[in-house]
Enzyme design. Structure first.
Site, PDB file in Angstrom:
ATOM      1  N   ASN A   1      -3.705   2.995   6.441  1.00 42.58           N
ATOM      2  CA  ASN A   1      -2.765   2.100   5.775  1.00 42.58           C
ATOM      3  C   ASN A   1      -2.991   2.117   4.268  1.00 42.58           C
ATOM      4  OD1 ASN A   1      -4.848   0.362   7.195  1.00 42.58           O
ATOM      5  ND2 ASN A   1      -3.853  -1.324   6.175  1.00 42.58           N
ATOM      6  N   ASP A   2      -3.237   1.014   3.628  1.00 42.41           N
ATOM      7  CA  ASP A   2      -3.136   0.934   2.162  1.00 42.41           C
ATOM      8  C   ASP A   2      -3.967   1.970   1.387  1.00 42.41           C
ATOM      9  OD1 ASP A   2      -2.345  -1.393   3.384  1.00 42.41           O
ATOM     10  OD2 ASP A   2      -3.677  -2.692   2.263  1.00 42.41           O
TER      11      ASP A   2
ATOM     12  N   GLN B   1      -7.247   2.925   3.594  1.00 42.52           N
ATOM     13  CA  GLN B   1      -7.644   2.168   4.770  1.00 42.52           C
ATOM     14  C   GLN B   1      -7.533   3.073   5.990  1.00 42.52           C
ATOM     15  OE1 GLN B   1      -7.962  -1.836   5.295  1.00 42.52           O
ATOM     16  NE2 GLN B   1      -9.217  -0.857   3.744  1.00 42.52           N
TER      17      GLN B   1
ATOM     18  N   TYR C   1     -11.734  -4.211   4.162  1.00 41.78           N
ATOM     19  CA  TYR C   1     -10.311  -4.330   3.844  1.00 41.78           C
ATOM     20  C   TYR C   1     -10.046  -3.854   2.410  1.00 41.78           C
ATOM     21  CZ  TYR C   1      -8.730  -6.699   8.115  1.00 41.78           C
ATOM     22  OH  TYR C   1      -8.352  -7.002   9.404  1.00 41.78           O
ATOM     23  N   SER C   2      -8.784  -4.001   1.990  1.00 41.07           N
ATOM     24  CA  SER C   2      -8.328  -3.337   0.766  1.00 41.07           C
ATOM     25  C   SER C   2      -8.944  -3.861  -0.523  1.00 41.07           C
ATOM     26  CB  SER C   2      -6.813  -3.459   0.666  1.00 41.07           C
ATOM     27  OG  SER C   2      -6.238  -2.589   1.603  1.00 41.07           O
TER      28      SER C   2
ATOM     29  N   ASP D   1      -8.020  -8.468  -0.864  1.00 37.93           N
ATOM     30  CA  ASP D   1      -7.470  -7.368  -1.654  1.00 37.93           C
ATOM     31  C   ASP D   1      -7.732  -7.495  -3.154  1.00 37.93           C
ATOM     32  OD1 ASP D   1      -6.489  -6.808   0.869  1.00 37.93           O
ATOM     33  OD2 ASP D   1      -4.434  -7.413   0.419  1.00 37.93           O
TER      34      ASP D   1
HETATM   35  C1  FRU Z   1      -2.041  -4.704   3.753  1.00 34.26           C
HETATM   36  C2  FRU Z   1      -3.289  -5.273   4.401  1.00 34.26           C
HETATM   37  C3  FRU Z   1      -4.219  -5.896   3.390  1.00 34.26           C
HETATM   38  C4  FRU Z   1      -5.553  -5.802   4.085  1.00 34.26           C
HETATM   39  C5  FRU Z   1      -5.453  -4.476   4.768  1.00 34.26           C
HETATM   40  C6  FRU Z   1      -6.198  -4.416   6.072  1.00 34.26           C
HETATM   41  O1  FRU Z   1      -1.434  -3.730   4.515  1.00 34.26           O
HETATM   42  O2  FRU Z   1      -2.941  -6.202   5.411  1.00 34.26           O
HETATM   43  O3  FRU Z   1      -3.869  -7.208   3.022  1.00 34.26           O
HETATM   44  O4  FRU Z   1      -6.627  -5.833   3.196  1.00 34.26           O
HETATM   45  O5  FRU Z   1      -4.077  -4.255   5.002  1.00 34.26           O
HETATM   46  O6  FRU Z   1      -6.141  -3.124   6.595  1.00 34.26           O
END
Ligand code: FRU
Length: 480
Positions: free
Chosen positions: A47-48, A64, A106-107, A168
């Protein structure tokens, strides 16, 4: 070091022999959808984009990553280093193995501090007694070669007045050499916001300064701001963030969640916005982040929270967008792939399509055409099921229709057409990469980024009126 291994909260340290190789085989059995020049996970879910930074010589790109399946499980940070956005070498990942990140890294973002790369990130944890989520804000220090030197926690709970949804951190340096970071947050009254913290140096305790006020943004129904990013572009301040909860509208905020930007002036802790808009009008774009020290290069996640995709059956999910160079024109953000992407274009040719034509390797091609603001209708691809995509322009509205292609139930739930207002359509550039398309309109005035799933496709273009195109191929990414 802890080896976490509880259901989907399983770290890389807990892998059994051959486990990832087996998942990788399943990924590689996907003959239709794996991109060639977009960064996609070797296995599992991406993801991010995270920790993006130019260290003076190289770009560090993290994302991620849950290695084991196409679901949101234990999040790691996968780490690549590149000089040219074409050849990527792997460096140390962030693997959750401390109590302050027991349920995932996480991010977050990164800064350069005394020649080291310092990544700020959220340690997702759950309290053993009641499974309550407790967000930690952590730092991880890397040397420029990408070696992980140290990790530690700098904040071990949510601040008073906010729920457990505080995450984040995106750090930056102030002109007087202090460290600041913006942090996505949810207030106790369940509305979204961002917090600004300051540290005198890397050793000092972060102080909460205040919320970032953004009075011109309609925060109605918004319950969380994810992935905030504050930076400067030309002579303006920019705030990019991903608010969650805005109601869907017909021609904007069309997805379940949205990546937005504000252009204006930051005065103290108040952001006086002159313009607020979504960054992208496609089906799949979220959680973008700019590269620190690179003057407005941005990556996004070509995906959205809570969505499933047809590639989940092959145990991989999502990819990063192309790196984009941002610029400011008439007070708005323009986006174009960075010049390094254009430098990978080869075998360019001019083609005149009269009606319906096969185009070799259309699904990994770069397409470009000029247009005189006329109506337009183009169909891309075909297969035995008649699957295709339709791009249409009429009365100042560009639309992308993926209803005649494979979709999961969740994809279809959020509508099968995306719209983008374009007053005058003059130039279209499309980057196809097997299951992703990034459309750049009028040299970056608007962008539509979308996944599409057409298996066993024929590389066909069909037009409503003759169309003169430039078509090139983009070289595949090399992993060293
Ligand atoms: C955004 C998010 C962030 C979080 C991350 C977890 O897509 O939900 O807020 O840190 O992904 O994977």
């Amino acid at each position: 070091m802890h080896i976490f291994n509880q259901g989907k909260y399983k770290s890389l340290h807990a892998q059994s022999t051959g486990e990832l190789a087996q998942i990788r085989e399943q990924v590689l059995s996907d003959k239709d959808f794996r991109p060639t020049y977009h960064l996609a996970p070797p296995t599992g879910l991406l993801n991010d984009p995270n920790g993006l930074i130019f260290d003076g010589e190289h770009y560090h790109v993290f994302y991620q990553w849950f290695p084991y399946d196409a679901i949101h499980g234990m999040k790691h940070w996968k780490h690549f280093i590149t000089k040219d956005f074409h050849t990527f070498s792997e460096a140390d990942s962030l693997i959750p193995d401390e109590m302050f990140e027991s349920h995932g890294c996480y991010s977050g973002g990164a800064i350069l501090w005394q020649d080291k790369i310092v990544a700020f990130y959220t340690g997702n944890t759950r309290r053993a007694s009641d499974n309550q989520r407790v967000p930690h804000q952590n730092i991880a220090i890397f040397d420029k070669s990408g070696k992980l030197l140290e990790k530690r926690c700098i904040i071990d709970q949510a601040p008073e007045g906010y729920t457990e949804h505080v995450r984040d951190p995106k750090p930056y340096l102030t002109i007087d050499g202090k460290i600041r970071f913006v942090l996505g947050a949810q207030r106790q009254d369940l509305t979204g916001t961002a917090l600004i913290y300051e540290m005198d140096n890397l050793e000092s305790k972060p102080r909460l300064i205040s919320e970032l006020a953004l009075p011109h943004f309609d925060n109605h129904n918004v319950f969380m701001w994810e992935c905030p990013d504050l930076f400067q572009l030309a002579d303006k301040d920019i705030f990019v963030w991903s608010p969650q909860g805005k109601l869907r509208e017909i021609q904007q905020f069309q997805n379940n969640f949205h990546a937005t930007y504000a252009v204006g002036t930051l005065s103290g802790n108040q952001f006086n916005a002159e313009h607020i808009e979504e960054l992208d009008y496609g089906f799949d774009f979220y959680a973008p982040q700019t590269v620190q020290q690179a003057n407005g290069i941005l990556y996004g996640w070509v995906g959205l929270p809570d969505l499933t995709y047809p590639t989940d059956r092959y145990k991989w999910h999502s990819m990063l967008s192309l790196p984009r160079q941002l610029s400011l024109q008439n007070g708005k953000i323009y986006q174009k792939p960075v010049s390094e992407v254009y430098a990978q274009c080869h075998s360019s040719q001019k083609v005149l399509i009269e009606n319906r034509q096969t185009i070799a390797h259309l699904d990994t091609a770069y397409l470009q055409f000029e247009w005189q603001n006329q109506p337009l209708n183009i169909r891309f691809f075909d297969n035995a099921q008649g699957h295709h995509l339709t791009l249409n322009y009429q009365d100042g509205l560009l639309s992308l229709d993926r209803s005649a292609s494979e979709q999961t139930e969740l994809m279809a739930q959020f509508g099968e057409i995306r719209y983008c207002r374009v007053e005058r359509l003059e130039k279209v550039e499309i980057f196809f990469d097997r299951s992703v398309m990034e459309i750049f309109i009028n040299d970056g005035e608007k962008v539509m980024t979308s996944r599409f799933f057409i298996a066993n496709r024929e590389n066909i273009i069909q037009v409503s009126q003759p169309l003169s195109l430039e078509i090139a191929q983009i070289s595949a990414i090399e992993y060293k």
